[in-house]
Every structure is written in C-alpha cells, then in structure tokens.
Design a protein around this motif. Structure first.
Motif: not given
Length: 167
Positions: A79-95
């Motif tokens: 889950r930590a790996q998933y969360d880290a990946f998601a967090a790195k992409l999150a600022p660029y995720r369109p609404a």
C-alpha cells in the motif's frame, strides 16, 4: 465517568459521519480504483509498456517492446508503494476529463519530434476516470517539471526488473 464515556462514544459516532478527504492528492483510493501508466514509442529503443496498479496491492505489467519482460506479468505492491506512486502523480491529475500535452496543442510549443510519451488514466470504482497524456517532446520550460515528475513516478513501483535498463 459515565458522562465521559457517553461523550466519547458520541464523538466517535460523529467521526464516522465525516467523509474522508484525499487531501491535495484527491479522493481517498478505495477497492476497485486503479491507475494505468502507459508509455509510448520513440525513435529508438525506449521501453514501451503499460502498468496498472490498485490500492489493494495488485498490479499488472504488460511489456510491449524494449522491456526485460514481454507480455503480461502480474505483481504485488505494498500500500505504501501504491500511495507513493499515486502521490507523485496526484498534482497532475485533472479534476475531470483528459488533459493533453501533444504537438500542435497550445501547451506544447515548441515540440521536438521522435520523443516518447506517457498516458495516465485514473479510474475510480464508481466508473469515472481522468486522464493525462504527455509527449516528452513538449520542450517548453514550463513543462520540464511535469515531464520529470511523470517519468520519475514509476520508480515508486516494484517493476524495474520488468522494464529493464533504461537507455
């Protein structure tokens, strides 16, 4: 003592009514959510693959060309790996919808040719999705941090041996 216990239970009951926030990264991932990260071809030997990960720890790698593994390969991630990946992409995720950085589009001037791309799709269990397509030839200085972040994000996943050496 009884009064404190009742107050504590009341507070706990109210806490259950609060909808969790995903904070700056968007909604809290739930079972059934997924992130798909797919690379595109370049002029040369750029690894071409797709990887889909879920917060439940399941992942699927699909090597297409110039990868150590060709075809589909299931893998597990924490889950930590998933969360880290998601967090790195999150600022660029369109609404909502899809954002594209591609040649000929306003946010991609000037554009170099023969560069790789990445296409990211966030899908929620409720059925909606958001997407981001980024062509690495979009050389404007304003896109440099975006390109770097998208390229580095995949390093949070346990798939380096499947991808192989990068050129």
């Amino acid at each position: 003592m009884r009064r404190l216990l009742i107050m504590g239970l009341g507070t706990l009951a109210l806490a259950g009514c609060v909808k969790p926030s995903g904070g700056p990264g968007g909604p809290v991932p739930i079972e059934g959510d997924s992130i798909r990260y797919e690379t595109g071809a370049c002029f040369g030997r750029c690894p071409i693959y797709a990887v889909t990960v879920r917060p439940d720890g399941t992942g699927m790698f699909e090597g297409k060309r110039f990868t150590a593994v060709t075809g589909q390969k299931a893998f597990r991630l924490s889950r930590a790996q998933y969360d880290a990946f998601a967090a790195k992409l999150a600022p660029y995720r369109p609404a909502s919808g899809q954002v594209r950085y591609a040649p000929g589009e306003k946010n991609c001037e000037p554009a170099a040719t023969d560069m790789p791309s990445v296409d990211i799709t966030w899908t929620r269990a409720i059925g909606d999705s958001q997407g981001l397509y980024f062509y690495y030839g979009c050389r404007a200085e304003k896109n440099r941090a975006l390109g770097q972040a998208l390229g580095d994000a995949v390093e949070a996943l346990p798939i380096q041996a499947l991808i192989g050496e990068r050129p």
